[in-house]
Write an enzyme that holds these catalytic residues in place. Structure first.
Site, PDB file in Angstrom:
ATOM      1  N   SER A   1     -10.488   0.419   6.888  1.00 48.55           N
ATOM      2  CA  SER A   1      -9.732   0.378   5.931  1.00 48.55           C
ATOM      3  C   SER A   1      -9.209  -0.931   5.394  1.00 48.55           C
ATOM      4  CB  SER A   1      -8.531   1.195   5.777  1.00 48.55           C
ATOM      5  OG  SER A   1      -9.235   2.720   4.961  1.00 48.55           O
TER       6      SER A   1
ATOM      7  N   LYS B   1       0.500  -1.257  -0.422  1.00 50.27           N
ATOM      8  CA  LYS B   1      -0.277   0.075  -0.102  1.00 50.27           C
ATOM      9  C   LYS B   1       0.555   1.573   0.470  1.00 50.27           C
ATOM     10  CE  LYS B   1      -3.579   2.183   2.345  1.00 50.27           C
ATOM     11  NZ  LYS B   1      -4.895   2.198   3.416  1.00 50.27           N
TER      12      LYS B   1
ATOM     13  N   SER C   1     -10.019   2.631   2.693  1.00 50.48           N
ATOM     14  CA  SER C   1      -8.988   3.022   2.072  1.00 50.48           C
ATOM     15  C   SER C   1      -7.616   2.250   1.524  1.00 50.48           C
ATOM     16  CB  SER C   1      -7.774   4.260   2.849  1.00 50.48           C
ATOM     17  OG  SER C   1      -7.629   3.348   3.994  1.00 50.48           O
TER      18      SER C   1
END
Ligand code: GLN
Length: 485
Positions: free
Chosen positions: A176, A77, A152
């Site tokens: 998330s 990420k 997210s």
């Protein structure tokens, strides 16, 4: 079977049997990623880095020093700092930021020989539930590209679901990891607060942020977590608790497992088809020897309001470092210092980030502190006590991850409250700090549904065991979106 359908264990075996090399695997995956720009999963591809890491992995495989992750393609990420590689956190603010060091998670995964292919798209500074807040554009859900992948960690989830990568990292401040895992039909684990180091993981709300694995199966998630977890002296909130062998107990039978169902999770807010799907899934556990009891956690309903004081308060402090002076974006031709600050921040932060900074600054301001922040902290304690009480009676709690399946792109982007409510079942877990997983549990109208399993502090091994047992008798986690087989 296509190599893209293989699990970490199967790929590790293939590497050892000489069916393919890590360099070949890496090239194949890079090619596949390039074939699917429409999903917008990646912000940066790190081809050169990947090929040299794959070369090193092949040497380790040849000389007998390889670990299970050695040579396996993964991605990070874009919230994790990667030495010499652009680290954007989904923001224009960091569009030009080349990290000067590795996050501990990156360092650990690199050391185990995993091959990083790139950096994954995400909501700006991890604020969002749909991945529509990224400076790099929205990510699409491979199950239906008109829908969002969740956020997210949307790039992480969509990439695993579309088999563009075997496994990824995510972070979870209020859901998330779990919410995008549920929307994309993959397995995600938010560890206990402090289990995985936050060093080099760009901070959103430091008392809630936690990194964790996103993968196709519980077994793969266990392998990734094994490498990510552990005490880190560089993170003052890192837990100095021994890391168990996460794969050792995967096959333990579930006889006698006590599952609690919080009645506050199964209300009219939950889509009725999801409720029916979860009921069937939970029924599988009774067949495996578990018993079910109802529990009540009366303070859960205050989780969203408390979170939307605490998280913005912490983010307003954390994001004050982005001032146009030290790193990141700087506006052109500032007239003076105040102009430099205000225009740099004004031009580089997106709408949602600005909204949160404003809420947080307001909530922390003199005169309002007691009314909002202090009150929210008290509510946080009540919620945390609810979990302690419930988890003293049962081994784990189960419930939904999301009130609906993946919603349409643009459906909620102009309605922050509706967007915030999509995390109604995940946020309380972060406030309490306990670990939780999302695992694929069925489909409603061809879209994946996630089941949430919540455990006691540091019970990641138990969660993985429970999830793995479920995945031995169901195949939801093996379903692949059309066009990505
Ligand atoms: N959707 C929640 C938020 O926007 C949670 C995000 C997260 O877990 N990073 O804050």
């Amino acid at each position: 079977m296509s190599i893209f359908q293989l699990s970490i264990t199967e790929l590790a075996q293939g590497l050892r049997d000489g069916e393919f090399s890590s360099v070949e695997l890496t090239k194949n995956y890079l090619e596949r990623i390039k074939q699917h720009p429409e999903l917008n999963c990646f912000v940066t591809l790190t081809e050169d880095h990947a090929l040299s890491a794959a070369n090193l992995a092949d040497q380790r495989l040849a000389n007998g020093t390889a670990e299970i992750l050695t040579g396996i393609p993964i991605a990070q990420k874009d919230i994790f700092c990667t030495l010499g590689v652009k680290t954007t956190c989904g923001s224009k603010m960091l569009d030009n930021f080349i990290a000067p060091y590795n996050a501990t998670v990156v360092e650990k995964l690199n050391a185990s020989g995993a091959v990083m292919l790139g950096k994954l798209n995400m909501d700006e500074f991890a604020m969002g539930s749909s991945n529509e807040n990224s400076y790099y554009g929205p990510v699409k859900n491979p199950w239906n590209t008109q829908t969002v992948p969740g956020g997210s960690s949307g790039g992480s989830a969509a990439a695993v679901a579309a088999r563009l990568i075997v496994a990824t990292t995510g972070t979870d401040t209020g859901g998330s990891i779990r919410q995008p895992a549920a929307f994309c039909g993959i397995t995600g684990l938010k560890p206990t607060y402090g289990r995985v180091s936050r060093y080099g993981m760009i901070a959103y709300a430091s008392s809630l942020d936690q990194g964790g694995p996103m993968a196709r199966s519980a077994e793969d998630a266990a392998i990734l977590l094994q490498s990510m977890a552990g005490f880190d002296p560089k993170d003052s909130t890192s837990a100095n608790t021994p890391v168990p062998d996460y794969r050792a107990d995967l096959n333990k039978p579930l006889d006698g497992l006590k599952i609690g169902l919080p009645k506050e999770f199964f209300t009219a807010d939950l889509n009725s088809d999801i409720a029916a799907t979860l009921e069937k899934a939970i029924n599988e556990f009774t067949k495996l020897g578990a018993t079910i009891t109802d529990v009540s956690m009366p303070n859960l309903q205050m989780a969203i309001p408390a979170y939307y004081i605490i998280a913005p308060a912490e983010c307003s402090a954390n994001l004050s470092r982005f001032d146009g002076v030290r790193y990141g974006y700087r506006c052109a031709n500032p007239a003076n210092l105040a102009d430099l600050y205000t225009r740099s921040r004004g031009e580089a932060f997106g709408t949602e980030v600005k909204r949160r900074i404003l809420i947080g600054t307001y909530a922390l301001s003199a005169g309002y502190y007691d009314a909002y922040y202090l009150k929210a902290q008290k509510v946080r304690r009540l919620i945390s006590d609810d979990f302690k009480k419930a988890l003293a009676e049962v081994d784990v709690l189960m419930g939904p991850v999301t009130p609906s399946t993946a919603f349409d792109l643009n459906e909620k982007s102009n309605d922050p409250i509706q967007m915030y409510l999509s995390d109604i079942y995940t946020i309380a877990i972060n406030l309490a700090g306990v670990p939780a997983m999302s695992i694929p549990a069925g489909f409603v109208d061809n879209m994946p549904v996630g089941l949430q399993i919540i455990g006691n502090f540091f019970a990641e091994d138990r969660l993985l065991n429970i999830a793995h047992q479920f995945q031995q008798v169901t195949d939801w986690h093996q379903r692949t979106p059309k066009g990505f087989e």
